[in-house]
Design a protein around this motif. Structure first.
Motif: not given
Length: 278
Positions: A230-247
């Protein structure tokens, strides 16, 4: 057991080579033909003992198990050729998903299976999707699955879920490879890492991830949780992927299903045309 292949294009060739390299079949057990006969002849040169026939009819006559590895548009010509010689005790295996079991049952009197293979069989891995006609006896299914188990894992699925199952197992390698390609391209462009090194790293990562999800006991969700602090580099990367790959994956499945439905409709039209001609 004598095994025939009508069609030695990309997937037909993968199956032949995988069966031979795995030891499931000897070249002498295989008879193959192709519309461009040179492709089958090259396989015979590579695997001495493999028999080349000039027609699908010859393959069907010589085989106990017949793999039909052609495009939907070629099915009518193939079956017009082989129907007079196909016997009830033979097993015919179609690898073309839009050609349904009921289509095949209307064409030939033999036992029928549909198997959707994967490019991953080339390295004796992945899964084969197996769909069976009611004509297939338990011992017939066992024979076919024993053969397929040499090059991957046979999994029985319902024909209703052929498309989505195929998206995952058969089309999935291409979709995943595209994602990995874009990952490598971005890494090279933004950091200067040599492309060969990035490909090696991402390939080993993919292999390890696959093992983690199979023999390692992880699920996709639990693996993400284990890696991402939580709050780390991987979590931040996953957040970006969730946003950009939605749908994106909803659109992917919607598109492949639409294309599949189009192909089924084309096959239906050809079958009706064949009946009217008959």
């Amino acid at each position: 057991m004598r095994v025939g292949f009508i069609g030695t294009g990309s997937m037909g060739t993968v199956l032949i080579e995988a069966f031979i390299r795995s030891g499931a079949l000897n070249p002498e057990q295989i008879t193959a033909t192709n519309r461009t006969i040179g492709k089958a002849e090259r396989l015979a040169e590579q695997y001495p003992g493999l028999h080349v026939s000039l027609s699908g009819r010859e393959v069907a006559t010589a085989s106990d198990l017949i793999f039909v590895c052609v495009k939907p548009g070629e099915y009518r010509a193939v079956f017009d050729d082989i129907v007079p010689v196909v016997r009830a005790e033979q097993i015919l295996v179609s690898i073309t998903s839009p050609v349904l079991i009921r289509h095949l049952e209307e064409l030939v009197p033999c036992k029928i299976a549909k198997v959707i293979p994967s490019i991953t069989h080339y390295v004796l891995s992945g899964s084969s999707l197996c769909i069976y006609s009611d004509r297939m006896l338990p011992e017939d299914k066992e024979l076919l699955e024993n053969l397929l188990s040499h090059i991957g894992r046979p999994i029985r699925v319902s024909e209703q879920h052929t498309r989505i199952s195929s998206d995952i197992t058969s089309r999935g390698p291409a979709f995943l490879a595209y994602f990995l390609q874009r990952f490598v391209e971005a890494a090279v462009a933004m950091t200067g890492i040599p492309e060969e090194e990035a490909i090696q790293l991402i390939s080993e990562m993919t292999l390890g991830t696959g093992k983690s999800l199979t023999t390692g006991g992880f699920t996709p969700v639990s693996l993400q949780k284990r890696v991402a602090v939580p709050g780390g580099i991987t979590a931040e990367g996953l957040r970006i992927m969730e946003k950009e790959l939605h749908g994106v994956f909803d659109d992917l499945i919607r598109t492949t299903h639409s294309k599949y439905d189009e192909e089924v409709e084309k096959v239906e039209a050809r079958m009706l045309e064949a009946k009217s001609d008959g």
